[in-house]
Design an enzyme around this catalytic site. Sequence first.
Site, PDB file in Angstrom:
ATOM      1  N   ARG A 157      15.957 -21.020  -5.990  1.00 32.62           N
ATOM      2  CA  ARG A 157      16.362 -21.227  -4.843  1.00 32.62           C
ATOM      3  C   ARG A 157      15.591 -20.727  -3.705  1.00 32.62           C
ATOM      4  O   ARG A 157      15.429 -21.426  -2.696  1.00 32.62           O
ATOM      5  CB  ARG A 157      17.789 -20.005  -4.956  1.00 32.62           C
ATOM      6  CG  ARG A 157      19.071 -20.717  -5.672  1.00 32.62           C
ATOM      7  CD  ARG A 157      19.305 -22.061  -5.041  1.00 32.62           C
ATOM      8  NE  ARG A 157      19.928 -21.950  -3.839  1.00 32.62           N
ATOM      9  CZ  ARG A 157      19.989 -22.958  -2.754  1.00 32.62           C
ATOM     10  NH1 ARG A 157      19.890 -24.037  -3.157  1.00 32.62           N
ATOM     11  NH2 ARG A 157      20.309 -22.650  -1.608  1.00 32.62           N
ATOM     12  N   ILE A 158      14.948 -19.243  -4.176  1.00 32.57           N
ATOM     13  CA  ILE A 158      13.933 -18.885  -3.166  1.00 32.57           C
ATOM     14  C   ILE A 158      12.593 -19.681  -2.999  1.00 32.57           C
ATOM     15  O   ILE A 158      12.304 -20.068  -1.683  1.00 32.57           O
ATOM     16  CB  ILE A 158      13.599 -17.400  -3.525  1.00 32.57           C
ATOM     17  CG1 ILE A 158      14.805 -16.715  -3.448  1.00 32.57           C
ATOM     18  CG2 ILE A 158      12.455 -16.859  -2.391  1.00 32.57           C
ATOM     19  CD1 ILE A 158      15.745 -16.325  -2.065  1.00 32.57           C
ATOM     20  N   ASP A 213       5.875 -26.507 -10.529  1.00 34.90           N
ATOM     21  CA  ASP A 213       7.021 -26.303 -11.201  1.00 34.90           C
ATOM     22  C   ASP A 213       6.973 -26.941 -12.407  1.00 34.90           C
ATOM     23  O   ASP A 213       6.720 -28.153 -12.337  1.00 34.90           O
ATOM     24  CB  ASP A 213       8.317 -26.268 -10.338  1.00 34.90           C
ATOM     25  CG  ASP A 213       9.866 -25.988 -11.055  1.00 34.90           C
ATOM     26  OD1 ASP A 213      10.163 -26.473 -11.884  1.00 34.90           O
ATOM     27  OD2 ASP A 213      10.066 -24.793 -10.334  1.00 34.90           O
ATOM     28  N   SER A 245       8.813 -12.792  -5.585  1.00 39.15           N
ATOM     29  CA  SER A 245       9.720 -12.976  -4.937  1.00 39.15           C
ATOM     30  C   SER A 245      11.108 -12.185  -5.317  1.00 39.15           C
ATOM     31  O   SER A 245      12.057 -12.408  -5.386  1.00 39.15           O
ATOM     32  CB  SER A 245      10.251 -14.473  -4.934  1.00 39.15           C
ATOM     33  OG  SER A 245      10.455 -14.820  -6.274  1.00 39.15           O
ATOM     34  N   CYS A 269      16.738  -8.943  -2.032  1.00 39.40           N
ATOM     35  CA  CYS A 269      17.628  -9.234  -0.695  1.00 39.40           C
ATOM     36  C   CYS A 269      18.419  -7.696  -0.522  1.00 39.40           C
ATOM     37  O   CYS A 269      18.502  -7.445   0.681  1.00 39.40           O
ATOM     38  CB  CYS A 269      18.582 -10.102  -0.852  1.00 39.40           C
ATOM     39  SG  CYS A 269      19.773 -10.111  -2.290  1.00 39.40           S
ATOM     40  N   THR A 328      24.806 -16.442  -8.421  1.00 38.97           N
ATOM     41  CA  THR A 328      23.455 -16.772  -8.555  1.00 38.97           C
ATOM     42  C   THR A 328      23.451 -17.631  -9.742  1.00 38.97           C
ATOM     43  O   THR A 328      24.129 -17.602 -10.845  1.00 38.97           O
ATOM     44  CB  THR A 328      22.548 -15.562  -8.406  1.00 38.97           C
ATOM     45  OG1 THR A 328      22.533 -14.859  -9.753  1.00 38.97           O
ATOM     46  CG2 THR A 328      23.086 -14.591  -7.493  1.00 38.97           C
ATOM     47  N   ARG A 330      28.773 -11.116 -17.070  1.00 41.53           N
ATOM     48  CA  ARG A 330      27.878 -11.983 -16.447  1.00 41.53           C
ATOM     49  C   ARG A 330      27.956 -13.673 -17.165  1.00 41.53           C
ATOM     50  O   ARG A 330      27.632 -14.376 -16.412  1.00 41.53           O
ATOM     51  CB  ARG A 330      26.480 -11.672 -16.435  1.00 41.53           C
ATOM     52  CG  ARG A 330      25.479 -12.231 -15.518  1.00 41.53           C
ATOM     53  CD  ARG A 330      24.175 -11.895 -15.472  1.00 41.53           C
ATOM     54  NE  ARG A 330      23.770 -10.447 -15.292  1.00 41.53           N
ATOM     55  CZ  ARG A 330      23.010 -10.408 -13.998  1.00 41.53           C
ATOM     56  NH1 ARG A 330      22.812 -11.575 -13.246  1.00 41.53           N
ATOM     57  NH2 ARG A 330      22.799  -9.312 -13.438  1.00 41.53           N
ATOM     58  N   ARG A 381      29.802  -9.890  -8.204  1.00 44.75           N
ATOM     59  CA  ARG A 381      29.805 -11.404  -7.859  1.00 44.75           C
ATOM     60  C   ARG A 381      31.092 -11.938  -7.329  1.00 44.75           C
ATOM     61  O   ARG A 381      31.918 -11.883  -8.102  1.00 44.75           O
ATOM     62  CB  ARG A 381      28.813 -12.084  -8.904  1.00 44.75           C
ATOM     63  CG  ARG A 381      27.484 -11.409  -8.958  1.00 44.75           C
ATOM     64  CD  ARG A 381      26.582 -11.610  -7.887  1.00 44.75           C
ATOM     65  NE  ARG A 381      25.456 -10.646  -8.175  1.00 44.75           N
ATOM     66  CZ  ARG A 381      24.463 -11.092  -8.929  1.00 44.75           C
ATOM     67  NH1 ARG A 381      24.182 -12.078  -9.467  1.00 44.75           N
ATOM     68  NH2 ARG A 381      23.431  -9.971  -9.089  1.00 44.75           N
ATOM     69  N   ASN A 420      21.784 -13.773   1.796  1.00 49.11           N
ATOM     70  CA  ASN A 420      21.076 -13.167   0.645  1.00 49.11           C
ATOM     71  C   ASN A 420      19.639 -14.004   0.408  1.00 49.11           C
ATOM     72  O   ASN A 420      18.588 -13.517  -0.174  1.00 49.11           O
ATOM     73  CB  ASN A 420      21.664 -13.217  -0.941  1.00 49.11           C
ATOM     74  CG  ASN A 420      22.690 -14.178  -1.093  1.00 49.11           C
ATOM     75  OD1 ASN A 420      23.442 -14.648  -0.160  1.00 49.11           O
ATOM     76  ND2 ASN A 420      22.007 -15.178  -2.172  1.00 49.11           N
TER      77      ASN A 420
END
Length: 324
Positions: free
Chosen positions: A3-4, A25, A111, A142, A171, A186, A222, A303
Site C-alpha cells: 500500500r505505501i 517487487d 516505511s 502512521c 490492513t 487478527r 481495527r 493512515n
Amino acid sequence: MGRIGRLLFRRLYNDPSVELVAVNDIMEPDNLLYLLKYDSVYGTFPGELSLAPDHTIRGERPVKVLQNPQPITLPWKELGVDVVIECSGKFSSKAGAGEHLLAGARKVLLSTTGSEDIPLMIYGFNQAGILEDTDIISPGGCMTNCSVHILYILQAIGIRSAQLHFLHSYTSRQELVDAPHKQFRRGRAAAESIIPVEIDLHHSLERLMPGMKGKILSLSTRIPVANGAMADFTIQLDREVSVAEVNRLFRVAAAGEYKGILDYSEEEMVSLDYKGNTHSCVIDGTLTSVVGNHLKLIAWFDNEYGFTSRMIDWLYYWKAHSFR
C-alpha cells in the site's frame, strides 16, 4: 510495493523534484501495473501508464521494473540511485536495509519502524538531529507520527500518564475471512468485526521521548473501513486544564511551528473526510473534553496519505542537506 510503496509511486511519479528511477517487487509486472493504475481507496491513476516489453513502465517518465528478492543484487550503483525507499517490510533491520547500500544506494528510507539500531527520526519532531553520514533511517509509522507531536506539545503542561487508543482501518496483515493467526483476533475477518490488535507504539514513543518511559500504553482497534484512523488519547495531566486552554495550545501549534505537520479543526467531520489529508494528525477541537486534570483528546488522520507525506518530506530534506 504494498500500500505505501504504490501510493508513493503515484505521488512521486509526476513530482518534478524527484526522479523515480526504478521499482522492485516480486509480483508479476503486469499485476504491479494494474495495481498502480487502479486503487480501491484513491481511484484511478490520473494519467497514462503502460508496460513495455523490457518491463519498463511507460508514461510521462519511464520507470524500470525489477523483480529481485535480494536487495544486495539490485543495480542501484549502475542506476545512480540516491535513496531507496524500502517498503517491503522484510528488510527493516540494519543488516537487511544495509544490503541496499552494498548494492550502491547512498541512503535508505524505511516505511516502518525498524530495529533499534536504526535511528528513529520523525519528520517535524527530530529531523534536525540527523547526522550527515546517517545512511539508514526509520520515519516511524502512521501512529507514531500522529502521537509524538501531540504528546510533545502537551508536555508543556505536564503528563502523568497517557493511554493511546487508535481506531484504525483494516490492513493487509489481517484476513479477509477467518483464518489461523498467532494473534487469534487478527485472524478474524477484517471487514466483519471491530478487532483489537496488539501494537508496540509505546516502545517507539519511549525511544523518542525517554522522559515518558513507563507513562504510556497503547492499543489499536481495527474497524471495517478501508482507510482512515481516529486517535483517542486519554491523558492525566499534572494540573487541571480547560477545553479552551488545550484547544488554544493546538490551534497555535498548527498555525505556527507545526504548520503542515499537525492541523486543528472544529468542523464536524468523519474519517472519510480526511482521505488524502497530508497532515500527520488533525486535532478535532469539537471532541476535546476535560474532567479536572483528566483530558480526552481526539485526532484524525489518513493512515496512508499522511504517512507518505512525511516520507516525501524526508526525501526533500535529504535532497537539500545530503546530495549537494
